[in-house]
Design a protein around this motif. Structure first.
Motif, PDB file in Angstrom:
ATOM      1  N   GLN A 156     -22.788   8.970   2.762  1.00 17.96           N
ATOM      2  CA  GLN A 156     -21.822   9.677   2.753  1.00 17.96           C
ATOM      3  C   GLN A 156     -20.731   9.639   1.627  1.00 17.96           C
ATOM      4  O   GLN A 156     -20.073   8.405   1.692  1.00 17.96           O
ATOM      5  N   PRO A 157     -20.686  10.643   0.697  1.00 17.45           N
ATOM      6  CA  PRO A 157     -20.109  10.345  -0.338  1.00 17.45           C
ATOM      7  C   PRO A 157     -18.569  10.221   0.017  1.00 17.45           C
ATOM      8  O   PRO A 157     -18.184  11.005   1.105  1.00 17.45           O
ATOM      9  N   SER A 158     -17.702   9.247  -0.376  1.00 14.78           N
ATOM     10  CA  SER A 158     -16.494   8.918   0.191  1.00 14.78           C
ATOM     11  C   SER A 158     -15.540  10.127  -0.430  1.00 14.78           C
ATOM     12  O   SER A 158     -15.733  10.571  -1.573  1.00 14.78           O
ATOM     13  N   SER A 159     -14.521  10.380   0.570  1.00 11.34           N
ATOM     14  CA  SER A 159     -13.723  11.251   0.066  1.00 11.34           C
ATOM     15  C   SER A 159     -12.206  10.258  -0.483  1.00 11.34           C
ATOM     16  O   SER A 159     -11.496  10.829  -1.177  1.00 11.34           O
ATOM     17  N   GLY A 160     -12.495   9.205  -0.302  1.00 15.04           N
ATOM     18  CA  GLY A 160     -11.390   8.194  -0.681  1.00 15.04           C
ATOM     19  C   GLY A 160     -11.490   7.945  -2.378  1.00 15.04           C
ATOM     20  O   GLY A 160     -12.463   8.214  -2.769  1.00 15.04           O
ATOM     21  N   SER A 161     -10.328   7.649  -2.571  1.00 16.95           N
ATOM     22  CA  SER A 161     -10.152   7.340  -4.206  1.00 16.95           C
ATOM     23  C   SER A 161      -9.308   6.136  -4.548  1.00 16.95           C
ATOM     24  O   SER A 161      -8.549   5.937  -3.766  1.00 16.95           O
ATOM     25  N   GLY A 162      -9.396   5.649  -5.817  1.00 16.94           N
ATOM     26  CA  GLY A 162      -8.386   4.578  -6.174  1.00 16.94           C
ATOM     27  C   GLY A 162      -8.687   3.306  -5.482  1.00 16.94           C
ATOM     28  O   GLY A 162      -9.700   3.243  -4.956  1.00 16.94           O
TER      29      GLY A 162
ATOM     30  N   LEU B 265       0.926  -1.228  -0.204  1.00 10.18           N
ATOM     31  CA  LEU B 265       0.010  -0.062   0.046  1.00 10.18           C
ATOM     32  C   LEU B 265       1.076   1.289   0.066  1.00 10.18           C
ATOM     33  O   LEU B 265       2.212   1.090   0.225  1.00 10.18           O
ATOM     34  N   PRO B 266       0.232   2.619  -0.281  1.00  8.93           N
ATOM     35  CA  PRO B 266       0.879   3.686  -0.257  1.00  8.93           C
ATOM     36  C   PRO B 266       1.201   4.135   1.136  1.00  8.93           C
ATOM     37  O   PRO B 266       0.754   3.402   2.079  1.00  8.93           O
ATOM     38  N   GLU B 267       2.366   4.781   1.439  1.00  9.24           N
ATOM     39  CA  GLU B 267       3.146   4.696   2.883  1.00  9.24           C
ATOM     40  C   GLU B 267       1.877   5.056   3.731  1.00  9.24           C
ATOM     41  O   GLU B 267       2.005   4.505   4.830  1.00  9.24           O
ATOM     42  N   GLU B 268       1.422   6.138   3.641  1.00 13.28           N
ATOM     43  CA  GLU B 268       0.242   6.439   4.870  1.00 13.28           C
ATOM     44  C   GLU B 268      -0.725   5.334   5.249  1.00 13.28           C
ATOM     45  O   GLU B 268      -1.037   5.113   6.237  1.00 13.28           O
TER      46      GLU B 268
END
Ligand code: HEC
Length: 398
Positions: free
Chosen positions: A367-373, A251-254
């Motif tokens: 709750q429209p998600s703020s996440g993507s990808g 996964l990406p670092e954060e």
């Protein structure tokens, strides 16, 4: 996020058909059990190639000959196990990938490449044989494993995973990030892994193994909990199956650091998961079980998704979009009926797919998600695609 209890009428209506549990004539067949054990063993062997190879080879020089031979052997044994598993569309390609992996190791290819290929092969194998890699019930706290770990593990691995011998340490974040909770779990299953003598772990229950896996994850976890906004950004990582299946290193670092903490604190993380995400995760698991022929687990997980996921959000959804709520009620009922009536498999799978995509739609509406990808909300759809079978999944991976 506000949580409502289902209104009494809705709760009553729905509970009528939740709690009238069916009596299962079909139990999981013994063949199916050994098939799953063999598949899980092959997955475990390949996962450990991914983790151990970088320690055996550096540049193109073999640093540790014994470990290097062990990697070659792991791939051979995984290939032999695959050969014994029933043939299906996708198995021949997987066998080709294993041959390529053998060649890469013989050529002492770059560790990163071998790691990726070994992990991809492990994931493909798990998808092809519908291996359930996540529990359905919420993960237990590491507290449940504390005494067990002290009595059975600490003498070799150290009180905090800080053993004196490097090969026994369980606290190296770089190594541990390459392993999923499921990998830790598998190490403690004697039918799948021979790291330990049977006396150490053969009598453990599944729940005890998951609790130990969570405890082991704690030895390499960051001390500070991730910011809550990260749970919104990476919703697939704060619940099952993502938390059990994913390897932080991919996964990406954060996201990686967050997952290292979340998976070590599943109880504290539970409130971060939206009930509809929980419903979607359980639908995914139910579908995997169903496709694997384990109808009783599929039914149980479907009902758990309804009760612990959907019903918690239903009042809110009914306010926002009553038509969608009504459609979802109907779809849950319909799917349950189809499973009970032993409807043709493709019909049941289709109902799973439609229900799952509406659950995802409902989640977006609340709750429209703020996440993507693919690590965001879409990850659940991505994971759900695993159920569609290896072909689509191969395309997604590429
Ligand atoms: C007698 C000593 C001994 C005991 C007791 C023991 N282990 Fe292990 N464990 C090992 C050794 C040695 C390895 C490495 C095996 C290998 O590389 O093939 C290992 C590997 C592991 C791994 C994989 C780690 C990695 O980085 O590959 C985990 C996780 C683990 N043990 C957890 C446990 C837990 C949990 C317990 C208690 C239920 C336990 N062990 C008890 C000796 C022990």
């Amino acid at each position: 996020m506000t949580r409502h209890c289902p209104s009494p009428t809705v709760a009553l209506l729905l509970s009528l058909w939740i709690w009238v549990a069916p009596v299962w004539a079909q139990q999981q067949l013994p063949d199916r059990k050994s098939e799953q054990d063999n598949a899980a063993k092959a997955v475990s062997l390949l996962s450990f190639v991914a983790v151990d190879y970088p320690e055996a080879v550096e540049g193109d020089v073999i640093r540790d000959r014994k470990l290097y031979r062990q990697q070659q052997n792991n791939v051979d044994v995984a290939g032999a196990l695959l050969q014994q598993l029933p043939d299906k569309p996708g198995r021949a390609q997987l066998q080709d990938s294993l041959r390529e992996l053998t060649q890469l190791i013989a050529d002492r290819a770059a560790p990163d490449l071998v790691r990726r290929r070994a992990n991809t092969a492990a994931d493909r194998l798990a998808a092809l044989y519908q291996l359930p890699r996540s529990p359905a019930e919420s993960l237990p706290s590491s507290d449940e494993a504390r005494v067990l770990y002290r009595d059975r593990c600490s003498q070799c691995h150290g009180v905090q995973g800080d053993a004196a011998q490097p090969e026994r340490r369980l606290d190296d974040p770089v190594r541990m990030a390459n392993l999923s909770l499921y990998d830790f779990y598998n190490v403690l299953e004697p039918t799948r892994n021979d790291a330990h003598d049977a006396a150490i772990d053969s009598d453990l229950s599944s729940r005890q193994r998951w609790a130990l896996a969570v405890m082991v994850a704690g030895f390499s976890a960051p001390e500070i909990a991730p910011a809550p906004r990260l749970a919104e950004k990476y919703p697939a990582l704060v619940g099952l199956p993502g938390m059990a299946i994913l390897r932080p290193a991919e996964l990406p670092e954060e996201a990686r650091n967050s997952l290292m903490w979340w998976r070590a604190h599943p109880v504290e993380t539970r409130h971060l998961q939206h009930p509809l995400a929980r419903a979607a995760g359980l639908l995914y698991l139910a579908q995997t079980a169903y496709r694997g022929g384990d109808i009783a687990s599929a039914y149980h997980q479907l009902m758990l998704g309804l009760r612990d996921g959907y019903l918690e959000s239903r009042p809110q959804l009914a306010e926002r979009n009553p038509a969608l709520a009504a459609q979802l009620d109907e779809q849950w009922r319909d799917l349950r009926g189809a499973i009970l009536d032993q409807a043709p498999t493709n019909e049941v799978i289709e109902k799973f797919q439609r229900l799952l995509s509406n659950v995802v739609r409902a989640r977006e509406q609340l709750q429209p998600s703020s996440g993507s990808g693919i690590y965001g909300w879409g990850a659940l759809l991505f994971i759900a695609a695993l159920c569609l079978g290896a072909l689509l999944w191969y395309r997604l991976r590429r």
